[in-house]
Design a protein around this motif. Structure first.
Motif, PDB file in Angstrom:
ATOM      1  N   ILE A  28      19.911 -35.110  48.187  1.00  0.00           N
ATOM      2  CA  ILE A  28      21.153 -35.598  47.598  1.00  0.00           C
ATOM      3  C   ILE A  28      22.258 -35.705  48.649  1.00  0.00           C
ATOM      4  CG2 ILE A  28      22.997 -35.021  45.968  1.00  0.00           C
ATOM      5  CD1 ILE A  28      20.760 -33.761  44.199  1.00  0.00           C
ATOM      6  N   VAL A  29      22.335 -34.737  49.549  1.00  0.00           N
ATOM      7  CA  VAL A  29      23.448 -34.720  50.507  1.00  0.00           C
ATOM      8  C   VAL A  29      23.173 -35.504  51.777  1.00  0.00           C
ATOM      9  CG1 VAL A  29      24.194 -32.468  49.631  1.00  0.00           C
ATOM     10  CG2 VAL A  29      22.765 -32.571  51.687  1.00  0.00           C
ATOM     11  N   SER A  30      21.902 -35.893  52.021  1.00  0.00           N
ATOM     12  CA  SER A  30      21.626 -36.542  53.308  1.00  0.00           C
ATOM     13  C   SER A  30      20.744 -37.780  53.236  1.00  0.00           C
ATOM     14  CB  SER A  30      20.983 -35.539  54.272  1.00  0.00           C
ATOM     15  OG  SER A  30      19.746 -35.069  53.765  1.00  0.00           O
ATOM     16  N   ASP A  31      19.991 -37.976  52.179  1.00  0.00           N
ATOM     17  CA  ASP A  31      19.082 -39.119  52.117  1.00  0.00           C
ATOM     18  C   ASP A  31      19.888 -40.411  51.967  1.00  0.00           C
ATOM     19  OD1 ASP A  31      17.153 -41.130  51.038  1.00  0.00           O
ATOM     20  OD2 ASP A  31      15.798 -39.423  51.084  1.00  0.00           O
ATOM     21  N   ALA A  74      28.705 -21.077  35.526  1.00  0.00           N
ATOM     22  CA  ALA A  74      28.440 -19.990  36.474  1.00  0.00           C
ATOM     23  C   ALA A  74      27.345 -20.290  37.494  1.00  0.00           C
ATOM     24  CB  ALA A  74      28.131 -18.671  35.757  1.00  0.00           C
ATOM     25  N   ASP A  75      26.659 -21.423  37.371  1.00  0.00           N
ATOM     26  CA  ASP A  75      25.671 -21.813  38.382  1.00  0.00           C
ATOM     27  C   ASP A  75      25.729 -23.334  38.586  1.00  0.00           C
ATOM     28  OD1 ASP A  75      23.779 -21.169  40.280  1.00  0.00           O
ATOM     29  OD2 ASP A  75      22.088 -21.148  38.896  1.00  0.00           O
ATOM     30  N   PHE A  76      26.935 -23.894  38.479  1.00  0.00           N
ATOM     31  CA  PHE A  76      27.146 -25.331  38.621  1.00  0.00           C
ATOM     32  C   PHE A  76      27.163 -25.650  40.112  1.00  0.00           C
ATOM     33  CE2 PHE A  76      29.386 -29.291  38.924  1.00  0.00           C
ATOM     34  CZ  PHE A  76      29.143 -29.967  37.733  1.00  0.00           C
ATOM     35  N   ARG A  77      26.077 -26.240  40.596  1.00  0.00           N
ATOM     36  CA  ARG A  77      25.927 -26.450  42.039  1.00  0.00           C
ATOM     37  C   ARG A  77      24.883 -27.522  42.306  1.00  0.00           C
ATOM     38  NH1 ARG A  77      21.144 -24.274  43.620  1.00  0.00           N
ATOM     39  NH2 ARG A  77      20.195 -22.633  42.345  1.00  0.00           N
ATOM     40  N   THR A  78      24.906 -28.023  43.531  1.00  0.00           N
ATOM     41  CA  THR A  78      23.857 -28.921  43.973  1.00  0.00           C
ATOM     42  C   THR A  78      22.525 -28.181  43.884  1.00  0.00           C
ATOM     43  OG1 THR A  78      25.452 -29.855  45.532  1.00  0.00           O
ATOM     44  CG2 THR A  78      23.139 -30.451  45.845  1.00  0.00           C
ATOM     45  N   GLY A  79      21.539 -28.835  43.306  1.00  0.00           N
ATOM     46  CA  GLY A  79      20.261 -28.192  43.018  1.00  0.00           C
ATOM     47  C   GLY A  79      20.080 -27.980  41.533  1.00  0.00           C
ATOM     48  N   SER A  83      26.058 -22.026  50.863  1.00  0.00           N
ATOM     49  CA  SER A  83      24.622 -21.911  50.569  1.00  0.00           C
ATOM     50  C   SER A  83      24.107 -23.108  49.783  1.00  0.00           C
ATOM     51  CB  SER A  83      24.340 -20.631  49.773  1.00  0.00           C
ATOM     52  OG  SER A  83      24.516 -19.473  50.561  1.00  0.00           O
ATOM     53  N   TRP A  84      24.984 -23.700  48.949  1.00  0.00           N
ATOM     54  CA  TRP A  84      24.552 -24.791  48.072  1.00  0.00           C
ATOM     55  C   TRP A  84      25.023 -26.159  48.570  1.00  0.00           C
ATOM     56  CZ3 TRP A  84      21.152 -21.965  46.523  1.00  0.00           C
ATOM     57  CH2 TRP A  84      21.357 -20.706  45.963  1.00  0.00           C
ATOM     58  N   ARG A  85      25.387 -26.232  49.859  1.00  0.00           N
ATOM     59  CA  ARG A  85      25.713 -27.537  50.443  1.00  0.00           C
ATOM     60  C   ARG A  85      24.490 -28.170  51.093  1.00  0.00           C
ATOM     61  NH1 ARG A  85      31.121 -25.541  53.676  1.00  0.00           N
ATOM     62  NH2 ARG A  85      32.168 -24.585  51.878  1.00  0.00           N
ATOM     63  N   PHE A  86      23.447 -27.396  51.309  1.00  0.00           N
ATOM     64  CA  PHE A  86      22.179 -27.891  51.852  1.00  0.00           C
ATOM     65  C   PHE A  86      22.366 -28.702  53.137  1.00  0.00           C
ATOM     66  CE2 PHE A  86      21.501 -27.065  47.378  1.00  0.00           C
ATOM     67  CZ  PHE A  86      20.308 -26.344  47.390  1.00  0.00           C
ATOM     68  N   GLY A  87      23.259 -28.227  53.982  1.00  0.00           N
ATOM     69  CA  GLY A  87      23.481 -28.891  55.263  1.00  0.00           C
ATOM     70  C   GLY A  87      24.444 -30.058  55.200  1.00  0.00           C
ATOM     71  N   GLY A  88      24.930 -30.407  54.018  1.00  0.00           N
ATOM     72  CA  GLY A  88      25.867 -31.517  53.904  1.00  0.00           C
ATOM     73  C   GLY A  88      27.240 -31.152  54.435  1.00  0.00           C
ATOM     74  N   GLY A 141      28.354 -30.076  49.290  1.00  0.00           N
ATOM     75  CA  GLY A 141      27.709 -30.743  50.406  1.00  0.00           C
ATOM     76  C   GLY A 141      27.882 -32.244  50.375  1.00  0.00           C
ATOM     77  N   PHE A 142      28.508 -32.752  49.299  1.00  0.00           N
ATOM     78  CA  PHE A 142      28.610 -34.209  49.151  1.00  0.00           C
ATOM     79  C   PHE A 142      30.040 -34.729  49.123  1.00  0.00           C
ATOM     80  CE2 PHE A 142      27.348 -32.422  44.887  1.00  0.00           C
ATOM     81  CZ  PHE A 142      28.618 -32.371  44.324  1.00  0.00           C
TER      82      PHE A 142
END
Length: 334
Positions: A123-126, A206-211, A246-251, A257-258
């Motif tokens: 999602i953050v890099s493709d 409480a767990d709204f995140r990429t992924g 942690s939930w940016r996945f390198g973005g 991360g987006f």
């Protein structure tokens, strides 16, 4: 339900639950350290329908009697929250059936299957998501505003947790494992000295995140998954979780991360979520890193000994990541 059900036995049980029709293309999906998720097509009177079977195991008795746990909804409660979210305009899964004991499938539910991507790194890099990525932060802000406006009258089972409650629960969980860690001890003290005063409260995912978001390359966010730890609390909690590194996945974007925090905050306020307090968001980002670090300890220990669990043990090895992020936030100039 069998200890290790076969696809054939699951298909028979699902057919018994859903009525006249046939289960096709049943496949176990990857991901999830504790839950089992199956994708399948149901071919019945309405034609071919893409569905999901989510099986949730019973909670392990790993706490002393009377000890308070973090929120964890059972399948029926989880389904009720998703129904309430959909009624409030939130893109949550449509629940088709909540499993009963005599269904032979354990605990869980069947929902519609929504097409799209959940893998954070894609999602953050493709390149496939290049066109929609700039809009994701604003979409997330709009969805969070809708979540935080949800009426709570029909959800009496949701726990009301203030920041002090969250800290007390997770500090007790760490003490229960008898693990001494100077950095975690300092983080717990740091949070305890900065607990925000009580302001407003609402439904918090409480767990709204990429992924935990299903993202389509053309439409953006199509669905919000994993509602089982929803509670009543500070809405800034959700914004803090979404901004965790942690939930940016390198973005590159600090929001998921987006995207940018500014785009997230502005969309949230425009959509009626209320005023965003950036300092309060940073507090919850720090708190969420502490909680994730403690969760890494617990999961890592659960994955050792006996037959163990490689995925849980791997999560345990990630302890230093949220701790580093916590220290970065805690030592930044305010």
């Amino acid at each position: 339900m069998d200890t290790q059900p076969t696809p054939a036995s699951l298909a028979r049980a699902l057919a018994g639950v859903l009525g006249a029709g046939e289960v096709q293309s049943l496949a176990r999906l990857t991901g999830g350290a504790t839950k089992a998720t199956w994708s399948f097509d149901w071919v019945g009177a309405q034609g071919r329908e893409p569905l999901i079977l989510q099986q949730t195991p019973p909670r392990a008795a790993d706490l002393a009697p009377g000890a308070q746990r973090p929120p964890k909804l059972d399948a029926a409660q989880d389904a009720a929250v998703m129904d309430a979210a959909r009624a409030a305009g939130v893109p949550a899964p449509r629940v088709r059936h909540v499993l009963a004991p005599d269904d032979g499938l354990g605990c869980g539910y069947v929902t519609d299957r929504v097409a799209g991507e959940t893998l954070g790194r894609r999602i953050v890099s493709d390149a496939a998501f290049d066109a929609v990525r700039p809009a994701l932060a604003a979409q997330a802000g709009e969805i969070l505003a809708a979540i935080h406006r949800m009426p709570v009258g029909g959800l009496p089972f949701l726990q009301r947790l203030r920041a002090a409650d969250e800290l007390a629960i997770y500090a007790a969980l760490l003490r229960g494992h008898e693990r001494t860690h100077p950095a975690l001890a300092w983080a717990i003290r740091w949070i305890g000295e900065r607990l925000p005063r009580e302001e407003r409260a609402g439904v918090v995912h409480a767990d709204f995140r990429t992924g935990n978001l299903i993202v389509d390359p053309a439409q953006g966010i199509r669905c919000v998954l994993d509602w089982e730890i929803a509670r009543i609390g500070d809405p800034m909690h959700d914004l803090g979780v979404l901004c965790m590194r942690s939930w940016r996945f390198g973005g590159a974007g600090e929001a998921g991360g987006f995207g940018s925090r500014e785009a997230l905050y502005a969309a949230y306020e425009r959509a009626g979520g209320g005023r965003v307090d950036p300092a309060r968001v940073r507090f919850w980002e720090a708190m969420s890193n502490l909680k994730w670090a403690i969760a890494c300890v617990r999961r890592g220990l659960a994955g050792t000994g006996g037959e163990g669990n490689v995925e849980l043990a791997a999560i345990g090895r990630r302890l230093e990541e949220p701790l580093w992020d916590f220290m970065t936030l805690a030592t930044a100039k305010e």
